[in-house]
Structure formats: structure tokens, C-alpha cells
Scaffold this motif. Structure first.
Motif, PDB file in Angstrom:
ATOM      1  N   GLU A 230      62.131  63.560  37.057  1.00 37.76           N
ATOM      2  CA  GLU A 230      63.054  62.915  37.976  1.00 37.76           C
ATOM      3  C   GLU A 230      63.876  63.963  38.696  1.00 37.76           C
ATOM      4  O   GLU A 230      64.135  65.036  38.163  1.00 37.76           O
ATOM      5  N   GLY A 231      64.285  63.644  39.903  1.00 40.76           N
ATOM      6  CA  GLY A 231      65.112  64.576  40.655  1.00 40.76           C
ATOM      7  C   GLY A 231      65.564  63.956  41.954  1.00 40.76           C
ATOM      8  O   GLY A 231      65.470  62.744  42.157  1.00 40.76           O
ATOM      9  N   GLY A 232      66.023  64.809  42.852  1.00 41.78           N
ATOM     10  CA  GLY A 232      66.463  64.366  44.166  1.00 41.78           C
ATOM     11  C   GLY A 232      65.362  64.541  45.193  1.00 41.78           C
ATOM     12  O   GLY A 232      64.192  64.737  44.847  1.00 41.78           O
ATOM     13  N   PRO A 233      65.718  64.476  46.477  1.00 41.10           N
ATOM     14  CA  PRO A 233      64.717  64.596  47.536  1.00 41.10           C
ATOM     15  C   PRO A 233      63.900  65.886  47.458  1.00 41.10           C
ATOM     16  O   PRO A 233      62.748  65.916  47.897  1.00 41.10           O
ATOM     17  N   GLU A 234      64.484  66.912  46.882  1.00 41.03           N
ATOM     18  CA  GLU A 234      63.765  68.185  46.794  1.00 41.03           C
ATOM     19  C   GLU A 234      62.517  68.080  45.916  1.00 41.03           C
ATOM     20  O   GLU A 234      61.552  68.828  46.092  1.00 41.03           O
ATOM     21  N   LEU A 235      62.510  67.129  44.980  1.00 41.44           N
ATOM     22  CA  LEU A 235      61.340  66.942  44.125  1.00 41.44           C
ATOM     23  C   LEU A 235      60.151  66.458  44.961  1.00 41.44           C
ATOM     24  O   LEU A 235      59.009  66.870  44.731  1.00 41.44           O
ATOM     25  N   ALA A 236      60.411  65.604  45.936  1.00 40.46           N
ATOM     26  CA  ALA A 236      59.337  65.135  46.809  1.00 40.46           C
ATOM     27  C   ALA A 236      58.746  66.293  47.615  1.00 40.46           C
ATOM     28  O   ALA A 236      57.521  66.382  47.800  1.00 40.46           O
ATOM     29  N   GLU A 237      59.607  67.179  48.080  1.00 41.97           N
ATOM     30  CA  GLU A 237      59.128  68.343  48.821  1.00 41.97           C
ATOM     31  C   GLU A 237      58.269  69.231  47.929  1.00 41.97           C
ATOM     32  O   GLU A 237      57.241  69.767  48.364  1.00 41.97           O
ATOM     33  N   ARG A 238      58.661  69.356  46.670  1.00 44.13           N
ATOM     34  CA  ARG A 238      57.879  70.158  45.733  1.00 44.13           C
ATOM     35  C   ARG A 238      56.502  69.529  45.501  1.00 44.13           C
ATOM     36  O   ARG A 238      55.486  70.230  45.440  1.00 44.13           O
ATOM     37  N   LEU A 239      56.468  68.202  45.400  1.00 40.95           N
ATOM     38  CA  LEU A 239      55.189  67.507  45.221  1.00 40.95           C
ATOM     39  C   LEU A 239      54.299  67.692  46.442  1.00 40.95           C
ATOM     40  O   LEU A 239      53.078  67.808  46.318  1.00 40.95           O
ATOM     41  N   GLU A 240      54.904  67.710  47.617  1.00 45.97           N
ATOM     42  CA  GLU A 240      54.137  67.922  48.845  1.00 45.97           C
ATOM     43  C   GLU A 240      53.424  69.267  48.809  1.00 45.97           C
ATOM     44  O   GLU A 240      52.277  69.403  49.248  1.00 45.97           O
ATOM     45  N   ASN A 241      54.101  70.255  48.259  1.00 44.06           N
ATOM     46  CA  ASN A 241      53.540  71.609  48.218  1.00 44.06           C
ATOM     47  C   ASN A 241      52.600  71.832  47.043  1.00 44.06           C
ATOM     48  O   ASN A 241      51.596  72.536  47.168  1.00 44.06           O
ATOM     49  N   GLU A 242      52.904  71.209  45.901  1.00 41.50           N
ATOM     50  CA  GLU A 242      52.176  71.521  44.666  1.00 41.50           C
ATOM     51  C   GLU A 242      51.219  70.429  44.211  1.00 41.50           C
ATOM     52  O   GLU A 242      50.315  70.697  43.416  1.00 41.50           O
ATOM     53  N   GLY A 243      51.423  69.188  44.684  1.00 41.63           N
ATOM     54  CA  GLY A 243      50.596  68.086  44.208  1.00 41.63           C
ATOM     55  C   GLY A 243      50.970  67.690  42.777  1.00 41.63           C
ATOM     56  O   GLY A 243      52.024  68.067  42.257  1.00 41.63           O
ATOM     57  N   TYR A 244      50.074  66.932  42.141  1.00 43.93           N
ATOM     58  CA  TYR A 244      50.353  66.380  40.810  1.00 43.93           C
ATOM     59  C   TYR A 244      49.616  67.113  39.691  1.00 43.93           C
ATOM     60  O   TYR A 244      49.668  66.691  38.538  1.00 43.93           O
ATOM     61  N   ASP A 245      48.956  68.215  40.025  1.00 43.65           N
ATOM     62  CA  ASP A 245      48.084  68.863  39.044  1.00 43.65           C
ATOM     63  C   ASP A 245      48.801  69.251  37.761  1.00 43.65           C
ATOM     64  O   ASP A 245      48.300  69.032  36.661  1.00 43.65           O
ATOM     65  N   ARG A 246      49.995  69.799  37.901  1.00 48.46           N
ATOM     66  CA  ARG A 246      50.685  70.260  36.689  1.00 48.46           C
ATOM     67  C   ARG A 246      51.091  69.094  35.802  1.00 48.46           C
ATOM     68  O   ARG A 246      51.084  69.195  34.567  1.00 48.46           O
ATOM     69  N   PHE A 247      51.431  67.952  36.409  1.00 46.95           N
ATOM     70  CA  PHE A 247      51.778  66.771  35.616  1.00 46.95           C
ATOM     71  C   PHE A 247      50.555  66.208  34.912  1.00 46.95           C
ATOM     72  O   PHE A 247      50.617  65.806  33.755  1.00 46.95           O
ATOM     73  N   LEU A 248      49.430  66.217  35.624  1.00 48.37           N
ATOM     74  CA  LEU A 248      48.187  65.713  35.028  1.00 48.37           C
ATOM     75  C   LEU A 248      47.719  66.604  33.887  1.00 48.37           C
ATOM     76  O   LEU A 248      47.219  66.131  32.877  1.00 48.37           O
ATOM     77  N   ALA A 249      47.918  67.907  34.047  1.00 47.20           N
ATOM     78  CA  ALA A 249      47.557  68.841  32.982  1.00 47.20           C
ATOM     79  C   ALA A 249      48.425  68.590  31.745  1.00 47.20           C
ATOM     80  O   ALA A 249      47.930  68.562  30.609  1.00 47.20           O
ATOM     81  N   ASP A 250      49.710  68.368  31.965  1.00 48.12           N
ATOM     82  CA  ASP A 250      50.616  68.092  30.838  1.00 48.12           C
ATOM     83  C   ASP A 250      50.238  66.789  30.146  1.00 48.12           C
ATOM     84  O   ASP A 250      50.283  66.678  28.919  1.00 48.12           O
ATOM     85  N   ALA A 251      49.838  65.775  30.939  1.00 50.35           N
ATOM     86  CA  ALA A 251      49.467  64.476  30.363  1.00 50.35           C
ATOM     87  C   ALA A 251      48.215  64.585  29.527  1.00 50.35           C
ATOM     88  O   ALA A 251      48.100  63.973  28.454  1.00 50.35           O
ATOM     89  N   SER A 252      47.253  65.390  29.997  1.00 48.09           N
ATOM     90  CA  SER A 252      45.997  65.531  29.248  1.00 48.09           C
ATOM     91  C   SER A 252      46.211  66.303  27.952  1.00 48.09           C
ATOM     92  O   SER A 252      45.615  65.997  26.929  1.00 48.09           O
ATOM     93  N   VAL A 253      47.138  67.269  27.992  1.00 51.28           N
ATOM     94  CA  VAL A 253      47.465  68.006  26.777  1.00 51.28           C
ATOM     95  C   VAL A 253      48.165  67.092  25.783  1.00 51.28           C
ATOM     96  O   VAL A 253      47.914  67.101  24.575  1.00 51.28           O
ATOM     97  N   GLY A 254      49.107  66.246  26.342  1.00 53.28           N
ATOM     98  CA  GLY A 254      49.851  65.329  25.494  1.00 53.28           C
ATOM     99  C   GLY A 254      48.958  64.298  24.837  1.00 53.28           C
ATOM    100  O   GLY A 254      49.225  63.843  23.745  1.00 53.28           O
TER     101      GLY A 254
END
Length: 254
Positions: A230-254
């Protein structure tokens, strides 16, 4: 100010393979007048959350709660949720053959308020809202969503939003299928509703482009049925640049 609180929400659906858990403990608090963007990859539970709040019978709440100003939303019928101030703009609005837009809107307004709106003022309000959404006046006499383009369907959803004046609106991928011009018009409608009524918005989207026009106060990333960050508008900008890969990697590890 009203508050919509989602606490430790677990939701499942029945599939051909049996019961599948979709939401796995979601916590969100949305204050009236604030805009929350929910982002995440396909299958992460975003639309499931929207339809669960609205009361779709397909989704089974296993545990947790949804409260509106302390009242248990899960105990309400779908029409009671609407009268309490909840509104869902669907990702795929359904056609209603034989029912004109004007009749649909007036019937909905009457059901919400318990009495029919005064005709002269109501017609004026519809015309003003349609003009602001760049909708031809003949649109009101067409059958609901029948033969509508994707942009027309989404403008009709926002027309409902402006006229019915809910307290909270859940917008499920309202940006999907819209060209740039339609996206701007729809976004202006949402911003207008917020300015006029203090609307609280739960905006579900894959992409950041709509967030250029509807500025979120908070951004929540959904992955595998949970809020991963969770975060502010800056989190959306980060997702625009990085995509969801790191979250998906964390989910698969979990």
C-alpha cells in the motif's frame, strides 16, 4: 463523513474443480471523499472484491466483514446496499432489451429515494449530465446497453453515478476499452461526482493511465487475494515502471 470498512475478508467461488478461495484476508478502510486505487495482475481478486461488496450471489463470504458506518453490509440485500449508498460500475455492463435509458434511470432513482423525482427537474438534470458526458440526447431513448459501444457503456455507468449520487462508488476497470478521449470524459464525470457529492471511490484498474485523470489518495496492490503493498500515488508510478513481477515472485515463494 461515512466510512466503508473491509476487515479480514475471505471469499470463495464454486468452480468446475470445486471451491476456490479468491480473497484471503483483505483489509481496507475507505473514507468518504477519498479515492483508493486497487491495482494488480489478472486473477488477483480485484473484481471479486467489487462484486462481493455489491452482493453478487456467486461469491461466498467465508469470514470477515464489510461495514458501512458500522452497519453490516453482508446482512443487506443488493437493493438495501444500493439504498445505503453503494454503487458498482461494472466491467461488463449487461444489456436490458426493451428498457430505455430514461426509464431505467428514473426507476432506479425512484427505488433509491422511495419516491419519483419531480419530472421537470429530473429531465433537466439528465440533459445536463448527458451533455457533460458528450452523449447525444437521443441516447436516453435507446435500450439499456443494447448495441452500445464500449465507450457508450462506460459513459452510461458514469451517467448513473452522477444522477443516483451514491456515497461510495466501486469502479471495476472503468478504463478498459476506452480511447483517450472517452477516458478523459469518463474521468471528468467521476471527478465531477466527487466534487459535487463528496463521493468515495474504489477504483479498480490494471493500468496507471486513468490515474493521470483521477488522482488517487491511496494505492493498494492486490496479489493472490491479498493486499501485497500500500502507498500513495507514487506507488502507481513505481508499478508503471516495474510492473508486478516482484510481487508475483514473492507470492510464488510464499
Amino acid at each position: 463523513m461515512s466510512t466503508l470498512v473491509i476487515s479480514d475478508l475471505h471469499v470463495s467461488v464454486e468452480t468446475d474443480q470445486g471451491t476456490k478461495q479468491i480473497l484471503k484476508g483483505v483489509d481496507l478502510t475507505i473514507e468518504q471523499g477519498s479515492i483508493h486505487a486497487i491495482m494488480g495482475p489478472n486473477g488477483s481478486g480485484k473484481s471479486t472484491l467489487a462484486y462481493t461488496i455489491a452482493g453478487h450471489p456467486k461469491y461466498h463470504v467465508e469470514s470477515g466483514s464489510i461495514t458501512l458506518d458500522g452497519a453490516q453490509v453482508l446482512d443487506m440485500t443488493v437493493d438495501e446496499r444500493a439504498r445505503a449508498g453503494l454503487f458498482l460500475a461494472m466491467q461488463y455492463p449487461v444489456e436490458i432489451p426493451g428498457v430505455t435509458v430514461s426509464n431505467f434511470l428514473r426507476t432506479a432513482k425512484t427505488a433509491l429515494d422511495g419516491e419519483a423525482p419531480a419530472l421537470r427537474g429530473w429531465v433537466k438534470e439528465i440533459r445536463e449530465s448527458m451533455a457533460a458526458l458528450r452523449m447525444d440526447k437521443t441516447f436516453a431513448e435507446r435500450n439499456v446497453n443494447e448495441g452500445f459501444s464500449g465507450g457508450e457503456k462506460k459513459r452510461h455507468e458514469i451517467l448513473q453515478l452522477e444522477l443516483l449520487k451514491p456515497t461510495f462508488a466501486i469502479l471495476d476497470e472503468t478504463d478498459s476499452g476506452l480511447d483517450v478521449d472517452a477516458l478523459k470524459i469518463v474521468s471528468e464525470g467521476v471527478n465531477r461526482a466527487k466534487a459535487n457529492t463528496g463521493l468515495g471511490v474504489l477504483l479498480i484498474t490494471h493500468y496507471t493511465r486513468i490515474l493521470r485523470y483521477i488522482k488517487p489518495d491511496f494505492v493498494h496492490v492486490f496479489v493472490d487475494g491479498r493486499v501485497a503493498e500500500e502507498g500513495g500515488p507514487e506507488l502507481a508510478e513505481r508499478l508503471e515502471n516495474e510492473g508486478y513481477d516482484r510481487f508475483l515472485a514473492d507470492a510464488s515463494v510464499g
